[in-house]
Design an enzyme around this catalytic site. Structure first.
Site, PDB file in Angstrom:
ATOM      1  N   THR A 251       0.831  -1.202   0.000  1.00 48.92           N
ATOM      2  CA  THR A 251       0.000   0.000   0.000  1.00 48.92           C
ATOM      3  C   THR A 251       0.865   1.252   0.000  1.00 48.92           C
ATOM      4  O   THR A 251       2.018   1.239   0.446  1.00 48.92           O
ATOM      5  CB  THR A 251      -0.887   0.078   1.243  1.00 48.92           C
ATOM      6  OG1 THR A 251      -0.066   0.302   2.405  1.00 48.92           O
ATOM      7  CG2 THR A 251      -1.717  -1.174   1.427  1.00 48.92           C
ATOM      8  N   ASP A 252       0.300   2.341  -0.473  1.00 51.00           N
ATOM      9  CA  ASP A 252       0.846   3.651  -0.147  1.00 51.00           C
ATOM     10  C   ASP A 252       0.601   3.844   1.351  1.00 51.00           C
ATOM     11  O   ASP A 252      -0.140   3.072   1.986  1.00 51.00           O
ATOM     12  CB  ASP A 252       0.154   4.726  -0.973  1.00 51.00           C
ATOM     13  CG  ASP A 252       1.057   5.921  -1.261  1.00 51.00           C
ATOM     14  OD1 ASP A 252       2.054   6.097  -0.546  1.00 51.00           O
ATOM     15  OD2 ASP A 252       0.758   6.683  -2.193  1.00 51.00           O
ATOM     16  N   ALA A 253       1.214   4.844   1.948  1.00 52.19           N
ATOM     17  CA  ALA A 253       1.141   5.014   3.396  1.00 52.19           C
ATOM     18  C   ALA A 253      -0.312   5.132   3.863  1.00 52.19           C
ATOM     19  O   ALA A 253      -1.088   5.935   3.332  1.00 52.19           O
ATOM     20  CB  ALA A 253       1.932   6.242   3.818  1.00 52.19           C
ATOM     21  N   ILE A 254      -0.677   4.338   4.856  1.00 51.17           N
ATOM     22  CA  ILE A 254      -2.088   4.261   5.254  1.00 51.17           C
ATOM     23  C   ILE A 254      -2.518   5.433   6.130  1.00 51.17           C
ATOM     24  O   ILE A 254      -3.713   5.576   6.407  1.00 51.17           O
ATOM     25  CB  ILE A 254      -2.407   2.923   5.958  1.00 51.17           C
ATOM     26  CG1 ILE A 254      -1.611   2.773   7.261  1.00 51.17           C
ATOM     27  CG2 ILE A 254      -2.180   1.753   5.019  1.00 51.17           C
ATOM     28  CD1 ILE A 254      -2.063   1.575   8.100  1.00 51.17           C
TER      29      ILE A 254
END
Length: 467
Positions: A251-254
């Site tokens: 993921t991109d940063a959550i």
């Protein structure tokens, strides 16, 4: 059983942290099976190699990741500016052999520090000139250009023994919202996505990219209600089953508002894993926050929300990437000229000017997006000062008798920047305009577009102006 689930749940987490040394909680979690960690500019110092070694002392197979795109997105060189001009500049030059050389040299830098994974390149097609977050991070505005340079960059990084990561699937280029701040919507039709946004990802997968990062994007033509990060239709149906990607999906940063404004970190992690993600990037998390995410994943397995087999598959892909890295030979032969060659060849110059006395450098730059470290310098005043001592830098367009160099960014995107340039040219027709972003119409006695912000781009401009 619960102990095994705790370990599996930790394996799929990649947290960031504060400071130049590993905090106790991070080292403890690594010893318990934490799958990796993410480095940011705040972690980088002369002791970075020792920091990475301390992480590996707790877990030799940890996936140590970093965002090192080159150009405006640099973590290792955030304080002085990158040694590479960035993707847009490479696309302007359009020499895939040079792009591969740049990628390989970036890979060498990371391999020297024992970093496993580079969250790069951005393979987004910057189809919308108003895009606030991609811009010069993209190789360009067309699918074929982006695809061929993405492949070259990936081959370079992975040729140096470091895993590359194609991002932000299925494409962040046609957006007008920064996903750090809110959820962007991509309004393209399915046909447009297949013709424009997906080909660079397909090319990257065929080239053997080891990792893909999904973007926090709402794409109604693919899934009308669920962000891509959490969409099984997009991540499993499209990326896995149709495009055939079997590497590590991260993921991109959550903590980015695009998803964090909707769900808690634990729920984001569970939903992403269920959709097909293998690794959860939590850019900045506390010890308490890390274990809350772990416990949410375990609870989801125990109540049947997340299948244990899916969690084990995700952990297996994290281990597979780590094992791939461990098998790679290291390419230790440096190519110190690649970055400067790319920066020089990328300069797009209209008009003529030459500086023989120290100028006033006026930097009127837009606020960069949150993917870019706020302290990343343009470096032009420093580069000119090395050649013309007495060069001064200001952010106020108040001119005197000295030569004036006006530094701007993304003129094509900001009417107020265009107005600033027009007023400067009216007051000083001899002004030299240096554009570091997506350029508008050339203006000034000389107009120099670098197509990116970097230390080498600044040096290339300074050498041309004082030739």
């Amino acid at each position: 059983m619960t102990a095994d689930l705790h370990r599996l749940a930790l394996t799929v987490l990649q947290p960031g942290f504060e400071g130049g040394t590993a905090p106790d909680w991070l080292r403890k979690a690594l010893g318990e099976g934490l799958g990796g960690a993410v480095l940011f500019a705040r972690n980088v110092s002369a002791g970075t190699a020792a920091l990475v070694a301390s992480l590996r002392a707790e877990n030799p197979g940890a996936v140590v990741a970093i965002d090192e795109e080159g150009g405006v997105v640099t973590r290792l060189e955030a304080r002085e500016g990158s040694s590479f001009p960035g993707n847009r500049a490479l696309g302007v030059v359009d020499d895939v052999a040079l792009t591969e050389r740049v990628g390989r040299q970036i890979g060498r830098m990371l391999a020297e520090l024992d970093i496993t994974l580079d969250y790069a390149p951005s393979v987004d097609v910057n189809a919308n000139p108003a895009n606030p977050v991609i811009g010069v991070r993209s190789f360009g505005p067309t699918a074929d250009l982006v695809a061929r340079h993405s492949v070259a960059y990936i081959q370079g990084v992975q040729g140096a023994g470091v895993a590359a990561c194609a991002k932000h699937f299925p494409g962040h280029g046609d957006t007008v919202t920064d996903s750090h701040l809110a959820l962007p919507t991509v309004h393209a039709s399915l046909a447009e996505l297949r013709d424009r946004d997906l080909p660079p990802f397909e090319a990257a997968i065929k080239a053997g990219v080891r990792s893909v990062m999904c973007g926090h994007l709402l794409i109604p033509s693919l899934d009308p209600s669920t962000p891509a990060t959490l969409s099984r239709t997009i991540l499993t149906g499209l990326l896995r089953e149709e495009l055939g990607f079997d590497g590590m999906l991260v993921t991109d940063a959550i903590e980015m508002k695009a998803v964090a404004a909707i769900y808690s970190p634990g729920e984001i992690a569970v939903r992403a894993l269920t959709a097909g993600v293998d690794a959860i990037c939590a850019g900045l998390v506390t010890a308490e926050g890390l274990y809350e995410i772990r416990d949410a994943i375990v609870a989801a397995v125990l109540d049947g929300t997340l299948r244990e087999e899916r969690l084990a598959e995700a952990a297996g892909r994290v281990h597979a990437l780590s094992e791939w890295y461990g098998r790679q030979p290291r390419d230790a032969e440096p190519d110190d000229e690649a970055g400067m060659e790319a920066a020089v060849r990328a300069l797009t110059i209209t008009g003529s000017a030459r500086l023989t006395t120290a100028p006033l450098v006026v930097e009127v730059n837009t606020r960069h997006n949150q993917a870019i470290d706020p302290n990343t310098p343009t470096g032009l005043a420093a580069a000119l000062g090395e050649i013309l001592p007495g060069t001064e830098r200001t952010s106020t367009p108040e001119f005197d008798e000295r030569p004036v160099v006006l530094v701007v960014h993304d003129t094509a995107r900001h009417p107020w920047v265009r107005e600033t340039v027009a007023e400067a040219v009216r007051r000083r027709p001899d002004v030299i305009v240096v554009e570091t972003g997506i350029p508008g119409e050339p203006a000034g006695a000389a107009h120099i577009a670098t197509h990116g912000i970097s230390k080498v781009s600044a040096k290339a401009v300074a050498r041309w102006l004082t030739r």
